[in-house]
Design a protein around this motif. Sequence first.
Motif, PDB file in Angstrom:
ATOM      1  N   SER A  34      -1.243  -2.457 -11.063  1.00 44.91           N
ATOM      2  CA  SER A  34      -0.374  -2.755  -9.923  1.00 44.91           C
ATOM      3  C   SER A  34      -1.157  -3.544  -8.883  1.00 44.91           C
ATOM      4  O   SER A  34      -2.392  -3.551  -8.872  1.00 44.91           O
ATOM      5  N   LYS A  35      -0.437  -4.217  -7.988  1.00 48.02           N
ATOM      6  CA  LYS A  35      -1.098  -4.980  -6.933  1.00 48.02           C
ATOM      7  C   LYS A  35      -1.993  -4.081  -6.092  1.00 48.02           C
ATOM      8  O   LYS A  35      -3.082  -4.466  -5.689  1.00 48.02           O
ATOM      9  N   GLU A  36      -1.510  -2.886  -5.825  1.00 52.41           N
ATOM     10  CA  GLU A  36      -2.290  -1.958  -5.001  1.00 52.41           C
ATOM     11  C   GLU A  36      -3.587  -1.558  -5.696  1.00 52.41           C
ATOM     12  O   GLU A  36      -4.632  -1.460  -5.061  1.00 52.41           O
ATOM     13  N   ALA A  37      -3.533  -1.352  -7.010  1.00 49.64           N
ATOM     14  CA  ALA A  37      -4.741  -1.011  -7.767  1.00 49.64           C
ATOM     15  C   ALA A  37      -5.707  -2.193  -7.765  1.00 49.64           C
ATOM     16  O   ALA A  37      -6.922  -2.013  -7.617  1.00 49.64           O
ATOM     17  N   GLN A  38      -5.172  -3.397  -7.886  1.00 45.10           N
ATOM     18  CA  GLN A  38      -6.017  -4.584  -7.854  1.00 45.10           C
ATOM     19  C   GLN A  38      -6.674  -4.742  -6.489  1.00 45.10           C
ATOM     20  O   GLN A  38      -7.851  -5.082  -6.396  1.00 45.10           O
ATOM     21  N   GLN A  39      -5.905  -4.478  -5.414  1.00 42.86           N
ATOM     22  CA  GLN A  39      -6.476  -4.558  -4.071  1.00 42.86           C
ATOM     23  C   GLN A  39      -7.570  -3.506  -3.894  1.00 42.86           C
ATOM     24  O   GLN A  39      -8.603  -3.776  -3.280  1.00 42.86           O
ATOM     25  N   ALA A  40      -7.355  -2.317  -4.436  1.00 40.70           N
ATOM     26  CA  ALA A  40      -8.361  -1.252  -4.339  1.00 40.70           C
ATOM     27  C   ALA A  40      -9.627  -1.659  -5.091  1.00 40.70           C
ATOM     28  O   ALA A  40     -10.735  -1.431  -4.614  1.00 40.70           O
ATOM     29  N   SER A  67       0.825  -1.206   0.000  1.00 40.43           N
ATOM     30  CA  SER A  67       0.000   0.000   0.000  1.00 40.43           C
ATOM     31  C   SER A  67       0.862   1.262   0.000  1.00 40.43           C
ATOM     32  O   SER A  67       0.494   2.275   0.589  1.00 40.43           O
ATOM     33  N   VAL A  68       2.011   1.205  -0.682  1.00 32.41           N
ATOM     34  CA  VAL A  68       2.936   2.340  -0.700  1.00 32.41           C
ATOM     35  C   VAL A  68       2.303   3.556  -1.366  1.00 32.41           C
ATOM     36  O   VAL A  68       2.469   4.682  -0.894  1.00 32.41           O
ATOM     37  N   TYR A  69       1.540   3.348  -2.449  1.00 30.56           N
ATOM     38  CA  TYR A  69       0.949   4.489  -3.141  1.00 30.56           C
ATOM     39  C   TYR A  69      -0.066   5.201  -2.245  1.00 30.56           C
ATOM     40  O   TYR A  69      -0.079   6.437  -2.192  1.00 30.56           O
ATOM     41  N   SER A  70      -0.905   4.463  -1.538  1.00 25.59           N
ATOM     42  CA  SER A  70      -1.851   5.132  -0.654  1.00 25.59           C
ATOM     43  C   SER A  70      -1.115   5.780   0.514  1.00 25.59           C
ATOM     44  O   SER A  70      -1.496   6.857   0.969  1.00 25.59           O
ATOM     45  N   PHE A  71      -0.037   5.155   1.006  1.00 22.01           N
ATOM     46  CA  PHE A  71       0.809   5.758   2.046  1.00 22.01           C
ATOM     47  C   PHE A  71       1.328   7.114   1.573  1.00 22.01           C
ATOM     48  O   PHE A  71       1.338   8.084   2.324  1.00 22.01           O
ATOM     49  N   LEU A  72       1.745   7.181   0.307  1.00 18.61           N
ATOM     50  CA  LEU A  72       2.296   8.414  -0.256  1.00 18.61           C
ATOM     51  C   LEU A  72       1.215   9.393  -0.715  1.00 18.61           C
ATOM     52  O   LEU A  72       1.525  10.511  -1.094  1.00 18.61           O
ATOM     53  N   GLY A  73      -0.044   8.954  -0.686  1.00 17.40           N
ATOM     54  CA  GLY A  73      -1.128   9.827  -1.152  1.00 17.40           C
ATOM     55  C   GLY A  73      -1.172   9.938  -2.658  1.00 17.40           C
ATOM     56  O   GLY A  73      -1.609  10.949  -3.207  1.00 17.40           O
ATOM     57  N   LEU A  74      -0.709   8.886  -3.337  1.00 15.58           N
ATOM     58  CA  LEU A  74      -0.682   8.861  -4.800  1.00 15.58           C
ATOM     59  C   LEU A  74      -1.628   7.782  -5.318  1.00 15.58           C
ATOM     60  O   LEU A  74      -1.796   6.748  -4.672  1.00 15.58           O
ATOM     61  N   PRO A  75      -2.210   7.990  -6.486  1.00 19.39           N
ATOM     62  CA  PRO A  75      -3.034   6.923  -7.068  1.00 19.39           C
ATOM     63  C   PRO A  75      -2.138   5.787  -7.558  1.00 19.39           C
ATOM     64  O   PRO A  75      -1.096   6.046  -8.175  1.00 19.39           O
ATOM     65  N   PRO A  76      -2.519   4.549  -7.295  1.00 23.27           N
ATOM     66  CA  PRO A  76      -1.688   3.440  -7.784  1.00 23.27           C
ATOM     67  C   PRO A  76      -1.798   3.315  -9.297  1.00 23.27           C
ATOM     68  O   PRO A  76      -2.845   3.609  -9.871  1.00 23.27           O
ATOM     69  N   PRO A  77      -0.704   2.924  -9.949  1.00 22.94           N
ATOM     70  CA  PRO A  77      -0.767   2.763 -11.408  1.00 22.94           C
ATOM     71  C   PRO A  77      -1.681   1.598 -11.778  1.00 22.94           C
ATOM     72  O   PRO A  77      -1.754   0.612 -11.043  1.00 22.94           O
ATOM     73  N   PRO A  78      -2.381   1.711 -12.890  1.00 24.98           N
ATOM     74  CA  PRO A  78      -3.263   0.627 -13.328  1.00 24.98           C
ATOM     75  C   PRO A  78      -2.482  -0.682 -13.466  1.00 24.98           C
ATOM     76  O   PRO A  78      -1.362  -0.693 -13.964  1.00 24.98           O
ATOM     77  N   ASN A 102     -12.605  -0.522 -13.790  1.00 26.53           N
ATOM     78  CA  ASN A 102     -11.570  -1.536 -13.772  1.00 26.53           C
ATOM     79  C   ASN A 102     -10.752  -1.431 -15.050  1.00 26.53           C
ATOM     80  O   ASN A 102     -11.146  -1.903 -16.103  1.00 26.53           O
ATOM     81  N   ALA A 103      -9.593  -0.809 -14.969  1.00 30.81           N
ATOM     82  CA  ALA A 103      -8.768  -0.530 -16.146  1.00 30.81           C
ATOM     83  C   ALA A 103      -8.316  -1.794 -16.848  1.00 30.81           C
ATOM     84  O   ALA A 103      -8.198  -1.827 -18.066  1.00 30.81           O
ATOM     85  N   GLU A 104      -8.060  -2.855 -16.093  1.00 31.39           N
ATOM     86  CA  GLU A 104      -7.548  -4.075 -16.706  1.00 31.39           C
ATOM     87  C   GLU A 104      -8.543  -4.685 -17.678  1.00 31.39           C
ATOM     88  O   GLU A 104      -8.163  -5.290 -18.669  1.00 31.39           O
ATOM     89  N   GLU A 105      -9.840  -4.557 -17.421  1.00 31.06           N
ATOM     90  CA  GLU A 105     -10.831  -5.146 -18.308  1.00 31.06           C
ATOM     91  C   GLU A 105     -10.834  -4.477 -19.681  1.00 31.06           C
ATOM     92  O   GLU A 105     -11.228  -5.083 -20.666  1.00 31.06           O
ATOM     93  N   ASN A 106     -10.406  -3.244 -19.746  1.00 32.17           N
ATOM     94  CA  ASN A 106     -10.441  -2.503 -20.994  1.00 32.17           C
ATOM     95  C   ASN A 106      -9.158  -2.630 -21.810  1.00 32.17           C
ATOM     96  O   ASN A 106      -9.040  -2.046 -22.870  1.00 32.17           O
ATOM     97  N   LEU A 107      -8.188  -3.374 -21.309  1.00 27.15           N
ATOM     98  CA  LEU A 107      -6.920  -3.509 -22.018  1.00 27.15           C
ATOM     99  C   LEU A 107      -6.990  -4.668 -23.011  1.00 27.15           C
ATOM    100  O   LEU A 107      -7.578  -5.699 -22.736  1.00 27.15           O
ATOM    101  N   ASP A 108      -6.364  -4.493 -24.175  1.00 27.26           N
ATOM    102  CA  ASP A 108      -6.297  -5.617 -25.092  1.00 27.26           C
ATOM    103  C   ASP A 108      -5.204  -6.583 -24.618  1.00 27.26           C
ATOM    104  O   ASP A 108      -4.461  -6.291 -23.693  1.00 27.26           O
ATOM    105  N   ASP A 109      -5.111  -7.750 -25.264  1.00 32.48           N
ATOM    106  CA  ASP A 109      -4.195  -8.798 -24.806  1.00 32.48           C
ATOM    107  C   ASP A 109      -2.737  -8.365 -24.782  1.00 32.48           C
ATOM    108  O   ASP A 109      -2.013  -8.665 -23.845  1.00 32.48           O
ATOM    109  N   SER A 110      -2.289  -7.629 -25.787  1.00 32.92           N
ATOM    110  CA  SER A 110      -0.884  -7.226 -25.829  1.00 32.92           C
ATOM    111  C   SER A 110      -0.576  -6.222 -24.723  1.00 32.92           C
ATOM    112  O   SER A 110       0.488  -6.278 -24.107  1.00 32.92           O
ATOM    113  N   THR A 111      -1.494  -5.320 -24.465  1.00 30.09           N
ATOM    114  CA  THR A 111      -1.291  -4.353 -23.383  1.00 30.09           C
ATOM    115  C   THR A 111      -1.313  -5.067 -22.043  1.00 30.09           C
ATOM    116  O   THR A 111      -0.511  -4.780 -21.160  1.00 30.09           O
TER     117      THR A 111
END
Length: 177
Positions: free
Chosen positions: A103-109, A90-101, A125-134
């Motif tokens: 990331s484990k922290e974004a998945q936990q959120a 939870s480093v990103y929330s500790f820092l007050g930053l949004p977790p990158p799409p 849910n950003a991951e659902e909108n990504l194509d396979d290569s992304t």
Amino acid sequence: MVIKVFLASSSGSTAIKKKQQDVVGFLEALKVDYTQLDIACNEENRMWMRQNVPEEKKPANGIPLPPQIFNEESYCGDYETFFDAKEDNSVYSFLGLPPPPGSKEAQQADKADIVENGTHTEETNAEENLDDSTQAHVEEEEEQEEEELRQLEEQDQQGSEEEEEDLEETQQEEEAE
């Protein structure tokens, strides 16, 4: 937002040096934009840090030791709270930053949001909108981040073992005297 890490460039304490290296190395591994502010060479930095660490977070002697971490003017925490956030992914929330799409922290959120709302948030849910290569690229980056984190944790563990050995040597020398 700028993350500010208050450090002491000329600390005589190996424990403080290792903690500072751990924080800086971890932020670099995550590619977090941050600024190092030296409290050993700059009295203004030292005074600002001491005045802006909340009273309830200061040690018994009232003087907070580096590293101390801020997001702009907002206090994030010291090494111990940083380490706990690192362990909890939870480093990103500790820092007050949004977790990158992706990331484990974004998945936990996302999981926490599902549990809280009882339904899946399809559009957020950003991951659902990504194509396979992304998606494969995101997974590759995650694996690389995890490897870097494992390496940092191994270095930290080695440093802790060396510190314990130094302490034992010092105690044995004192007993011998």
